[in-house]
Design a protein around this motif. Sequence first.
Motif, PDB file in Angstrom:
ATOM      1  N   LEU A 113       0.639  -0.953  -0.239  1.00 36.39           N
ATOM      2  CA  LEU A 113       0.275  -0.120  -0.046  1.00 36.39           C
ATOM      3  C   LEU A 113       0.376   1.075   0.328  1.00 36.39           C
ATOM      4  O   LEU A 113       2.020   1.544   0.212  1.00 36.39           O
ATOM      5  CB  LEU A 113      -0.826  -0.102   1.548  1.00 36.39           C
ATOM      6  N   ASP A 117      -1.271   7.056   0.239  1.00 41.78           N
ATOM      7  CA  ASP A 117      -2.592   7.332   0.558  1.00 41.78           C
ATOM      8  C   ASP A 117      -3.202   6.720   1.928  1.00 41.78           C
ATOM      9  O   ASP A 117      -4.139   7.563   1.989  1.00 41.78           O
ATOM     10  CB  ASP A 117      -3.052   6.284   0.103  1.00 41.78           C
ATOM     11  N   ILE A 118      -2.119   5.960   2.747  1.00 44.96           N
ATOM     12  CA  ILE A 118      -3.031   6.168   3.964  1.00 44.96           C
ATOM     13  C   ILE A 118      -2.739   7.631   4.471  1.00 44.96           C
ATOM     14  O   ILE A 118      -3.708   7.679   5.462  1.00 44.96           O
ATOM     15  CB  ILE A 118      -2.139   5.310   4.619  1.00 44.96           C
ATOM     16  N   LYS A 121      -5.944   9.365   3.487  1.00 45.01           N
ATOM     17  CA  LYS A 121      -7.531   8.868   4.018  1.00 45.01           C
ATOM     18  C   LYS A 121      -6.588   8.948   5.425  1.00 45.01           C
ATOM     19  O   LYS A 121      -8.172   9.833   6.222  1.00 45.01           O
ATOM     20  CB  LYS A 121      -6.874   7.666   4.067  1.00 45.01           C
ATOM     21  N   GLU A 133     -11.526   4.850   5.856  1.00 46.81           N
ATOM     22  CA  GLU A 133     -11.338   4.486   4.450  1.00 46.81           C
ATOM     23  C   GLU A 133      -9.444   4.443   4.639  1.00 46.81           C
ATOM     24  O   GLU A 133      -9.118   3.739   4.360  1.00 46.81           O
ATOM     25  CB  GLU A 133     -11.085   6.041   4.025  1.00 46.81           C
ATOM     26  N   SER A 136     -10.033  -0.202   5.420  1.00 41.35           N
ATOM     27  CA  SER A 136     -10.669  -0.217   4.037  1.00 41.35           C
ATOM     28  C   SER A 136      -9.548  -0.368   2.852  1.00 41.35           C
ATOM     29  O   SER A 136      -9.921  -1.098   1.915  1.00 41.35           O
ATOM     30  CB  SER A 136     -11.447   0.625   2.795  1.00 41.35           C
ATOM     31  N   LEU A 137      -8.161   0.534   2.596  1.00 45.06           N
ATOM     32  CA  LEU A 137      -7.292   0.449   1.541  1.00 45.06           C
ATOM     33  C   LEU A 137      -7.002  -0.920   1.853  1.00 45.06           C
ATOM     34  O   LEU A 137      -6.116  -1.856   1.155  1.00 45.06           O
ATOM     35  CB  LEU A 137      -6.081   1.719   2.161  1.00 45.06           C
ATOM     36  N   TYR A 138      -6.331  -1.250   3.400  1.00 46.60           N
ATOM     37  CA  TYR A 138      -6.074  -3.542   3.715  1.00 46.60           C
ATOM     38  C   TYR A 138      -7.066  -4.067   2.882  1.00 46.60           C
ATOM     39  O   TYR A 138      -6.768  -5.047   2.421  1.00 46.60           O
ATOM     40  CB  TYR A 138      -5.588  -3.076   5.318  1.00 46.60           C
ATOM     41  N   ARG A 141      -7.919  -4.362  -0.848  1.00 46.47           N
ATOM     42  CA  ARG A 141      -6.301  -4.695  -1.297  1.00 46.47           C
ATOM     43  C   ARG A 141      -6.543  -6.887  -1.816  1.00 46.47           C
ATOM     44  O   ARG A 141      -6.098  -7.323  -1.911  1.00 46.47           O
ATOM     45  CB  ARG A 141      -5.072  -4.524  -1.079  1.00 46.47           C
TER      46      ARG A 141
END
Length: 516
Positions: A113, A117-118, A121, A133, A136-138, A141
């Motif tokens: 990731l 982005d982290i 968010k 959010e 949700s990235l994790y 993915r």
Amino acid sequence: MKFPERTLLVEHFHEPVLEFASGQTTAHPKDGLFLYGPHDKAKKIQEVRIGVVGTPDGVKHFRAWSARMGAMIAVPPPGKGQKADRLHLANFPGIEPTFGVTFDPERASVLTLSLADIDRKSRLLNHNEAVSEVASLYVNRVRKHLKNDERAVDLWVIVIPEIVYERCRPESRRTGLPMQVGSFVKKRRTKEDLPLLAPVLDQSAESIFENAPDFHRHIKAQFLDIGPTQLVRETTIAPEAFLNKAGYPSRKTQDEATIAWNLATGLYYKTQPRPPWKLAQVRPGVCYIGMVYKALPSDPEGHSCCAAQMFLNEGDGVVFRGANGPWKTGDNDFHLKPAAAKELLKMVLETYQEDHGRPPDELFLHGQTYFNDEEWRAFVDVAPKGTNVVGVRIRTTSGETKLFRDGDYPVLRGTALLIDDRSAYLWTTGYVPQLDTYIGPETPNPLLIKTLRSKSAMPDIRTVLGDIMGLTKINYNSCNFNDGLPVTVRFARMVGDVLTMGAAKGAERQPFKFYI
């Protein structure tokens, strides 16, 4: 007026014994694993399939740490003022010779990731939205990977950069950060906070307010239908990469050998059919139920979720979710309605019957509140004729009761002050002769144990205390000599926290390993 003097009885309970491979026993998990191996050790080395999700740096740190776990990691030499023999510490011999499992970090399913982005968010104006959010990235993915890759994964390792730990917890302040405008205003915390004239939003987005703003709980809840997880901070496995201005690690951690013991124990427990050790001396036909009530996040009616955890002598746990409802009757009192009480205990008994082919002889309900009359009658009515149901309240204390002894160390672990035939104080922390130390910052506080009700004969208070001592030794999320709380209470809040998340709806899993 002269009051009669009363003598209180003080007793000591011996340290519970654990069982390892070939039926060998010892009191310390590290000794048993080093000398004998896990109690259900396979004849051949088992390869564990790992999935890793993190930033490129996080993945690099995990791979470097994994390589180190394949070999011996020594306890650091004693510092100034420390004993030469620190028996509570132990060298880590390596994961393969200790646990009989291995994994190749180079062959792991690696999902990366972007830290940018982290970061972006995690700076969304509304905290609920920011945490949702980032989680949700994790999760997204991993879900995308599962659609395109047929390789099975036994355990997902979620490597967390410090900005997630700092910004994605309920108490995170996020002061001084440049915030980003998202879909929701800053102060909105529930669906009801939406202004009447606000633009229409995607209703699916409203679900973020059914979750507490807690990254750890988000991950555990959303992975219930994916697989077990192990969350680890980058600073835990690579403290040398995060230094302060003076050149020292910015975060104080345990020594590397202890970290390796704990991570390896969790990895084994979450990927193998049986736990690494079990209690050696448990009465047959007995099971223990830990009950917990947790308020549902942002529920307009103030409803709570009731959850139960069942533990046996094998140590492994099973989780049951009861009905949501208006169970809170006071500041710290929760009581199920009869129908909900019957349904919850029925699920427990059916699972026990499936595993053992017969109902339990004794079923102990461990909680931190009492049981009212209609609730208790419901539990008794659903229990088979030959099963005795016993209600036990276990509460922590905060210094109102102390017990002292001569010597340099405090009261022995396992000491009990018997108040009467149904209640006692039990010191589950204290001086341990085998370790020649007390691991704690101050004079230890006891647990207050009280047997509240029983379907038939009330058990001896000594039996109840001995059981609780045993249940302090089956925390498989670490490799400590003991916990201060029995496992029925130790993880109750964590299980309840996960089950009350909106993300956990429809994805309840019974294996306890999914929740810790």
